[in-house]
Design an enzyme around this catalytic site. Structure first.
Site: not given
Ligand code: GLN
Length: 473
Positions: A75, A150, A174
């Site tokens: 990532k 994400s 994410s």
């Molecule tokens: N979707 C969640 C957010 O937008 C989690 C994101 C993540 O785990 N990095 O904060």
């Protein structure tokens, strides 16, 4: 599909080479990335020279390690020395970090071959990878749909067969949510189990790095490699990596597994049916399945959307145009900071910085941040209570299968709800895994989530293995 373990074994035995596997991965990326946009950067030279090193080691009779020659995707919020790292933000475009994340060093040490950096929601803020400054990633199962987020780039790269293993980060879901939407395994380890040194910070009390893979066993091998104490992360647990592979087939006989009502509330009927079917698989394997309610879990989303933005507003203060990344010149320093941040950050990142700054500001701190922290404690205690009655918890990973691109981009609240089942274990710091479990009414993959108390990875993985073996094919 060949697993990472099988690939590494054939490299170690000299039946294939790391170079062959790496060339295969690079060719798959070249063929498929135009449509998917899973990778933001492909490191052809770095990958081929790492592969050559592994092949030399094998030729010299050395063992390059448990991931010998296995191509992996990182990532793009994981720092790689000299290799562009953007966090999918304009503010870091062109930045080449002067150091490498601990997890990447450990993967290299185990013989793995990092082939490139994958797309994400900017600074990992989102659930669809549509918040990337460099265009969305598409779901390999249906290009009109999101891969989740994400870590959507890593999930799509693994699901499409470009690489057997991807790394992601999970602050509120994410890793697990995109893994579920793309039909792969995803793990959020216990907080502190994996070093975050070299991870671009989003919300430091929640962030964890973990694997996305096509099998539970591959996730176990990868986590064994990347876990374990690191003096360069002050939150790192003072203990070695757990041995997960050795206990992978321990089963769930005699264990109690609780189906949690709040981890199904609001789930689509096909998702709910899959979770119920997964509970039946665990029961057939000798577990006692009970149903419980943990009402405190309903508070998770609200607490998260105060704590995570508060920490993000502080972590993102460093992007000021002074030392690295984008700079937009202006008449004085303050105006330069403002112009740089205005141009460099996307809408969702700005929204989080504003929310977080507000939650932390004088006069509001107790009402918002302080209260959210108390809710966090309540939630952790509620989990602890549940683990007094059950060894493991089971529920949905995400409320639905993959949704269409654009479906939630204008409604932040709808997007935030994608993580309603994953956020609680980030708040408590406990481990959780998602395992693909058949498909929904639309034929798209869906995942089932298993949760355990802190440091219970051995048990969580053994149960995940049972689910994998019992999943509908
Ligand atoms: N979707 C969640 C957010 O937008 C989690 C994101 C993540 O785990 N990095 O904060």
């Amino acid at each position: 599909m060949t697993t990472a373990i099988e690939l590494a074994d054939s490299v170690r035995r000299g039946e294939t080479t790391a170079t062959t596997l790496t060339e295969g991965s690079l060719a798959a990326i070249a063929a498929g990335n135009g449509a998917l946009n899973a990778f933001l950067h492909v490191d052809v030279d770095g990958a081929l020279s790492a592969a050559a090193r592994v092949d030399r080691a094998v030729a010299n009779g050395e063992d390059p390690g448990p991931l010998a020659g296995v191509p992996i995707a990182l990532k793009d919020n994981l720092c790689t020395r000299g290799v562009p790292t953007t966090a999918a933000s304009r503010i870091l475009e062109g930045w080449r970090p002067p150091y490498t994340a601990t997890v990447v060093d450990r993967l290299l040490g185990a013989g793995a071959i990092p082939v490139g950096k994958t797309n994400l929601d900017e600074f990992a803020m989102g659930s669809s990878t549509e918040n990337s400054a460099f265009g969305p990633t598409r779901n390999p199962h249906d290009h009109a749909r999101v891969p989740g987020g994400s870590s959507g780039g890593s999930a799509a790269a693994v699901a499409s067969g470009m690489v057997p293993i991807g790394l992601g980060s999970d602050t509120g879901g994410s890793i697990r949510q995109p893994a579920a939407l793309c039909g792969v395994v995803g793990v959020k380890p216990t907080y502190g189990m994996v070093s975050r040194y070299g991870l671009i910070a989003f919300a430091s009390s929640l962030d964890q790095i973990g694997p996305l893979t096509r099998s539970v066993a591959d996730a176990a091998v990868c986590l064994e490699v990347i876990a374990g104490h690191d003096p360069r992360d002050s939150t790192s647990l003072q203990e070695p990596a757990p041995s997960l592979v050795a206990s992978l087939h321990d089963g769930v006989e005699g264990r109690t597994v609780a189906l949690v009502r709040e981890l199904l509330d609001g789930a689509a009927p096909d998702v709910e049916a899959a979770v119920n079917a997964s509970a039946a698989v665990l029961r057939d394997a000798g577990a006692t399945v009970i149903e419980i309610s943990i009402p405190e879990l309903r508070l998770g989303l609200s607490a998260y959307y105060l704590i995570a933005p508060a920490e993000a507003s502080s972590n993102l203060a460093r992007y000021d145009g002074v030392r690295y990344g984008l700079r937009v010149d202006a008449d004085d320093l303050t105006m330069m900071n403002v112009a740089t941040r205005t141009k460099g950050f996307g809408d969702e990142v700005k929204r989080r910085i504003m929310l977080g700054t507000y939650a932390l500001s004088a006069g509001y701190y107790d009402a918002y941040y302080g209260r959210a922290q108390r809710v966090r404690t309540l939630l952790s205690r509620a989990f602890a209570g549940a683990y007094g009655r059950a060894d493991l918890l089971v529920g949905a990973t995400a409320p639905t299968t993959a949704f269409e691109l654009g479906a939630k981009t204008t409604d932040p609240m709808a997007m935030y709800l994608s993580d309603v089942y994953t956020i609680p274990s980030n708040l408590s710091g406990d481990p959780a895994i998602t395992v693909p479990f058949g498909s929904g009414a639309d034929g798209l993959p869906l995942g089932v989530q298993l949760l355990g108390p802190a440091r219970s990875e051995r048990l969580v993985f053994a149960a995940a293995q049972v689910l994998e073996e019992g999943a509908p094919r």
